[in-house]
Scaffold this motif. Structure first.
Motif, PDB file in Angstrom:
ATOM      1  N   UNK A 107       0.485 -37.428 -39.696  1.00 47.73           N
ATOM      2  CA  UNK A 107       1.454 -38.436 -39.271  1.00 47.73           C
ATOM      3  C   UNK A 107       0.797 -39.485 -38.380  1.00 47.73           C
ATOM      4  N   UNK A 108      -0.073 -39.038 -37.489  1.00 45.38           N
ATOM      5  CA  UNK A 108      -0.804 -39.991 -36.649  1.00 45.38           C
ATOM      6  C   UNK A 108      -1.674 -40.913 -37.508  1.00 45.38           C
ATOM      7  N   UNK A 122       8.636 -56.303 -34.636  1.00 46.18           N
ATOM      8  CA  UNK A 122       8.959 -55.297 -35.643  1.00 46.18           C
ATOM      9  C   UNK A 122       9.532 -54.059 -34.958  1.00 46.18           C
ATOM     10  N   UNK A 123      10.415 -53.357 -35.655  1.00 43.27           N
ATOM     11  CA  UNK A 123      11.061 -52.187 -35.073  1.00 43.27           C
ATOM     12  C   UNK A 123      10.829 -50.946 -35.914  1.00 43.27           C
ATOM     13  N   UNK A 124      10.841 -49.794 -35.235  1.00 45.87           N
ATOM     14  CA  UNK A 124      10.759 -48.500 -35.887  1.00 45.87           C
ATOM     15  C   UNK A 124      11.885 -47.641 -35.339  1.00 45.87           C
ATOM     16  N   UNK A 125      12.426 -46.763 -36.172  1.00 46.00           N
ATOM     17  CA  UNK A 125      13.551 -45.934 -35.754  1.00 46.00           C
ATOM     18  C   UNK A 125      13.189 -44.464 -35.851  1.00 46.00           C
ATOM     19  N   UNK A 126      13.370 -43.737 -34.744  1.00 47.21           N
ATOM     20  CA  UNK A 126      13.190 -42.289 -34.704  1.00 47.21           C
ATOM     21  C   UNK A 126      14.525 -41.680 -34.265  1.00 47.21           C
ATOM     22  N   UNK A 127      14.570 -40.349 -34.133  1.00 44.08           N
ATOM     23  CA  UNK A 127      15.802 -39.700 -33.677  1.00 44.08           C
ATOM     24  C   UNK A 127      15.501 -38.772 -32.508  1.00 44.08           C
ATOM     25  N   UNK A 128      16.542 -38.445 -31.749  1.00 49.02           N
ATOM     26  CA  UNK A 128      16.336 -37.532 -30.623  1.00 49.02           C
ATOM     27  C   UNK A 128      16.522 -36.079 -31.053  1.00 49.02           C
ATOM     28  N   UNK A 129      16.653 -35.852 -32.368  1.00 50.48           N
ATOM     29  CA  UNK A 129      16.780 -34.493 -32.892  1.00 50.48           C
ATOM     30  C   UNK A 129      15.433 -33.930 -33.340  1.00 50.48           C
ATOM     31  N   UNK A 134       7.177 -36.263 -34.980  1.00 51.38           N
ATOM     32  CA  UNK A 134       7.814 -37.343 -35.728  1.00 51.38           C
ATOM     33  C   UNK A 134       8.417 -38.378 -34.780  1.00 51.38           C
ATOM     34  N   UNK A 135       7.936 -38.379 -33.551  1.00 50.34           N
ATOM     35  CA  UNK A 135       8.382 -39.361 -32.566  1.00 50.34           C
ATOM     36  C   UNK A 135       7.183 -40.074 -31.948  1.00 50.34           C
ATOM     37  N   UNK A 179      13.814 -36.327 -39.493  1.00 49.62           N
ATOM     38  CA  UNK A 179      13.528 -34.959 -39.905  1.00 49.62           C
ATOM     39  C   UNK A 179      14.564 -34.466 -40.892  1.00 49.62           C
ATOM     40  N   UNK A 180      14.114 -33.718 -41.890  1.00 54.04           N
ATOM     41  CA  UNK A 180      15.065 -33.150 -42.857  1.00 54.04           C
ATOM     42  C   UNK A 180      15.887 -32.060 -42.184  1.00 54.04           C
ATOM     43  N   UNK A 181      15.240 -31.236 -41.361  1.00 54.76           N
ATOM     44  CA  UNK A 181      15.943 -30.192 -40.619  1.00 54.76           C
ATOM     45  C   UNK A 181      15.354 -30.104 -39.221  1.00 54.76           C
ATOM     46  N   UNK A 182      16.204 -29.809 -38.241  1.00 51.79           N
ATOM     47  CA  UNK A 182      15.791 -29.776 -36.844  1.00 51.79           C
ATOM     48  C   UNK A 182      15.158 -28.436 -36.504  1.00 51.79           C
TER      49      UNK A 182
END
Length: 426
Positions: A107-108, A122-129, A134-135, A179-182
């Motif tokens: 990923x890096x 430019x923007x990138x979107x991650x999640x807090x889950x 992946x962050x 992420x597909x699953x947390x």
């Protein structure tokens, strides 16, 4: 007992006795008690055939690639066979499969390559889950002037807030990483919708399937993601990372690589010598999953068909165990449960749950369980955005109980009895 005889606790069509016979580590004991492996989200146990494949490679084929001699040719074949096996596992082409030491490293490497194309604004979107792998690789691109936004969760059941995710995808969004699953609480996200939203704005969709891979089938063609990563050691194989990339994306982007390395796909993305014995073990692990599937569906004609049949049986078995686990946990006084608890929504979660218990830290619980031969995880499991969001990061995180298909109803009951005893002691 014959391999066709059902054990108590066997669920549906899964031959749990045969499954457990494949994993030699499950025979271990702690203090005279059978070890219970509820640590699967951190890495699963491996079948004997995987151990044998690793040893066989090292004893018969140990060499670097592209040489003019026998062991090198055997290594080349192992790599080709591993790509073909993963192509069946993911439903993609072999040249879209990239191997690496782990998901984080891959990923890096990908984020750095994408970073070459980014400009200020430019923007990138991650999640807090998500797991931090992946962050942080995406947050690091803020050094290049990009802005990273974070999609929130619904804390009541630890599910991704899809309205918030949708609102934060803009015309300036370049990557949507979901992420597909947390890995911390087991939530299965609607990655199909996340990919659709990403593509509607012209963004690339990156899916972390590390936690999902041991629990459900992956079809990268079906939901059209641009990239997907998973880790072999989470689905019964040795320590390896795997990156799927659409061929056009892998060709378009410029990875950081050595001058002497090939420009061919997927070689241009693979830095250094690969873990060849690990690849041999990966083939054996996928063949194990396929054999499990053929035992469920004798009509499975291809390895891909057999993999799908295996996951159908795995999902049924794991959901039965999850229902037993959640029902028992919710009945324990002083226990706080994080994540989806509604038994009608088991299709929206994996058999991974997270809890806290009044008066005892997650580490204290994990230690006491470990002394009694029950292996669980405590802490944040690198899902630090989530533990911070839930307000538990500074007090030890959560106790994570992670089941997989080689676990049994008897093991779940043993855990529940131990937790009841621990709750009563405070």
């Amino acid at each position: 007992m014959s391999s066709g005889t059902k054990l108590a606790g066997q669920v549906g069509n899964l031959d749990i006795e045969w499954v457990r016979q494949q994993f030699p580590s499950l025979k271990q004991t702690v203090g005279g008690q059978q070890a219970v492996f509820f640590d699967a989200p951190g890495g699963t146990q491996v079948p004997q055939r995987v151990i044998d494949a690793v040893a066989n490679y090292l004893s018969t084929s140990n060499a670097n690639t592209c040489g003019a001699f026998l062991t090198s040719a055997r290594t080349d074949q192992v790599i080709a066979d591993a790509r073909a096996a993963m192509a069946d596992f993911l439903n993609c082409d072999a040249d879209e499969v990239v191997f690496g030491p782990n998901m984080t490293t891959l990923t890096l490497a990908l984020s750095r390559a994408i970073g070459r194309e980014l400009k200020s604004g430019d923007e990138l979107l991650v999640t807090c889950l998500d797991h931090d792998a992946n962050v942080s690789p995406w947050v690091s691109l803020e050094e290049r002037g990009a802005k990273v936004r974070t999609a929130d969760i619904k804390p009541g059941d630890c599910t991704l807030d899809m309205f918030d995710l949708s609102a934060k995808i803009r015309r300036s969004t370049r990557v949507v990483a979901v992420g597909w699953a947390a890995n911390a609480v087991g939530t299965i996200n609607d990655v199909g919708e996340a990919v659709r939203l990403a593509h509607a704005s012209g963004a690339v969709a990156f899916i972390d399937a590390v936690h999902y891979a041991p629990h459900g089938p992956i079809d990268v063609r079906a939901f059209d993601c641009d990239f997907l990563v998973c880790s072999a050691y989470k689905f019964f194989a040795p320590h390896l990372g795997i990156l799927y990339g659409k061929r056009e994306q892998l060709q378009r982007l410029r990875p950081y690589k050595l001058r002497a390395s090939s420009e061919q796909l997927p070689d241009r993305w693979e830095t250094g010598t690969q873990n060849h014995e690990g690849l041999a073990g990966l083939i054996a692990a996928i063949d194990y999953i396929a054999e499990l599937g053929r035992r469920q569906d004798l009509a499975a004609a291809s390895r891909r068909d057999a993999i799908l049949a295996a996951y159908k049986a795995i999902r049924q078995h794991e959901q039965e165990l999850t229902a037993q686990l959640i029902t028992g946990l919710l009945a324990i006084p002083g226990l706080t449960f994080y994540g989806i608890r509604d038994l009608a929504r088991l299709d929206q979660r994996t058999p991974t749950v997270a809890v806290r218990m009044e008066g005892q830290t997650p580490r204290e619980l994990a230690t006491k369980l470990g002394e009694r031969g029950i292996f669980t995880w405590d802490g944040n499991y690198f899902a630090i955005n989530l533990t911070e969001r839930l307000g538990v990061e500074t007090s030890g995180g959560m106790l994570r109980i992670g089941l997989t298909h080689y676990n049994t109803a008897e093991e779940v009951e043993r855990l529940l009895e131990e937790l009841k005893r621990l709750a009563a002691s405070h």
